[in-house]
Design an enzyme around this catalytic site. Sequence first.
Site, PDB file in Angstrom:
ATOM      1  N   GLN A 174     -18.841 -31.390  20.859  1.00  7.62           N
ATOM      2  CA  GLN A 174     -19.814 -32.236  20.160  1.00  7.62           C
ATOM      3  C   GLN A 174     -20.782 -32.859  21.165  1.00  7.62           C
ATOM      4  OE1 GLN A 174     -17.531 -34.927  17.695  1.00  7.62           O
ATOM      5  NE2 GLN A 174     -16.741 -33.259  16.442  1.00  7.62           N
ATOM      6  N   ASP A 320      -7.490 -29.266  17.881  1.00  7.31           N
ATOM      7  CA  ASP A 320      -7.321 -29.672  16.478  1.00  7.31           C
ATOM      8  C   ASP A 320      -5.996 -29.188  15.887  1.00  7.31           C
ATOM      9  OD1 ASP A 320      -9.756 -30.909  16.568  1.00  7.31           O
ATOM     10  OD2 ASP A 320     -10.856 -29.225  15.716  1.00  7.31           O
TER      11      ASP A 320
HETATM   12  C1  S3P Z   1     -15.824 -29.961  17.117  1.00  2.00           C
HETATM   13  C2  S3P Z   1     -15.415 -30.276  18.389  1.00  2.00           C
HETATM   14  C3  S3P Z   1     -14.127 -30.945  18.683  1.00  2.00           C
HETATM   15  C4  S3P Z   1     -13.170 -30.816  17.517  1.00  2.00           C
HETATM   16  C5  S3P Z   1     -13.819 -31.150  16.206  1.00  2.00           C
HETATM   17  C6  S3P Z   1     -14.977 -30.211  15.939  1.00  2.00           C
HETATM   18  C7  S3P Z   1     -17.138 -29.318  16.936  1.00  2.00           C
HETATM   19  O1  S3P Z   1     -14.366 -32.310  18.918  1.00  2.00           O
HETATM   20  O2  S3P Z   1     -12.039 -31.658  17.736  1.00  2.00           O
HETATM   21  O3  S3P Z   1     -12.882 -31.036  15.136  1.00  2.00           O
HETATM   22  O4  S3P Z   1     -17.390 -28.786  15.837  1.00  2.00           O
HETATM   23  O5  S3P Z   1     -17.922 -29.336  17.879  1.00  2.00           O
HETATM   24  P1  S3P Z   1     -14.845 -32.892  20.325  1.00  2.00           P
HETATM   25  O6  S3P Z   1     -16.180 -32.364  20.644  1.00  2.00           O
HETATM   26  O7  S3P Z   1     -14.868 -34.379  20.134  1.00  2.00           O
HETATM   27  O8  S3P Z   1     -13.816 -32.453  21.315  1.00  2.00           O
END
Ligand code: S3P
Length: 433
Positions: A174, A320
């Site tokens: 993210q 996840d």
């Molecule tokens: C996601 C990235 C992960 C994941 C989330 C979805 C994404 O989070 O845990 O369910 O779609 O980029 P983080 O970027 O906080 O690690």
Amino acid sequence: MHNNRVKGIRIHPIKKVQGEIQVPGDKSISHRAALFGGMAQGETHLTNFLPGQDCLSTLECLRKLGVEWERKDTEVWINGQGFEHWREPQDVLDVGNSGTTMRLILGVLSGCPFSVTLTGDSSIRSRPMGRVTMPLQEMGARILGRQDGKYAPLTIQGGSLLGIQFHSPVASAQVKSAILLAGLNAQGETTVTEPFLSRDHTERMLRGFGVPVISEGNTAKIKGGAKLLGQEVSIPGDISSAAFFLVLGSLVSQGELLIQNVGMNKTRTGILDALWQMGADIQVEDEREECGEPRANLRVRPAQLHGIEIQGAMIPRLIDEIPILAVAASLAKGVTMIRDAAELRVKETDRIAMVAQGMEALGADIQELHDGLQIKGISQLKGGRASSYGDHRLAMAWVVAGLLSKEGLSLEGMEAASVSFPNFLDLIERISN
Ligand code: S3P
């Protein structure tokens, strides 16, 4: 197998699963496909879009920003005009429970010359946003919010940006995606380097929409100024959703499950590697690639699992899936150690604390560590009472634990599953009959 009660549902133990299923579209890829379609010029058509609450939040935010789209079940048509045509929304954008919506949209809005306020549910308002707002501010975005712009509600006023070389302290797709999307609008080059490679759906899909993104090891690079062109995107099934069936199918006494069209991106298949290492009998069939994302069918049969150690670069590849992996570990022979997973504490809930607490209540031998879990396998979980605490992945992990338990369980908060897997209980019912 489960009856609606005034409060919560009852899960009864089962011995066998059988059948073929398709899990819903990948959540991460659905968010990106909707967002990039909304940023692109020309029509984008999505198939197998996840109609879960999180991805619907992304679509609703796009509507408020002036993007026109239509959805019928899992198909979405987006009439892209280019994000230069996004306009200031008349109201606050509500991302609900979705961290991906909040963080990715902040990245795009950093380059939009108007002001937007974003908020979400109580979980979102307690999740760390400084990890994206600080680098975006460094690029030139003006962002105000609680605790010096680190917690939502956040107000962003975008404008002209300068590319940065950002070293993220956490492996987070993210964060990486938000900075790359801001980089699209920035002068010069933007690079993001992470300690371990996180899911790379943004990089792959941006290339599919015509934007050159360079990936070298744990670094992704983008040049400002490229335009996205509308695309046809077929979204694979979500391996994070398939994980519940992989664990259930491994640990029931009898039967066989075929899960079709599961996304097999290497940055996401840590759960398969972990289950294989534990001794699971999972076969990969009909491997193929479409729209830049590999996919396959997965056939799972019961097997005796044993404990393993998981840490380091493996963690982002199954972050996840740790709640459901904890269920598998609690029924595996020996000890499972999960380390380097402190990120779990800032997910929809503190998943280290909630998994330890929830599993212990069902009879597991589990210990909370500051950055993970230590789980000693036992032959059967007793069952009892559980709550999702509003976290979709906990709700589904508890259902699987209940199905594999001696006495079953009473579960509160099952509705949380709708954010990523609205038909989860229907599929469970179908294969356990
Ligand atoms: C996601 C990235 C992960 C994941 C989330 C979805 C994404 O989070 O845990 O369910 O779609 O980029 P983080 O970027 O906080 O690690």
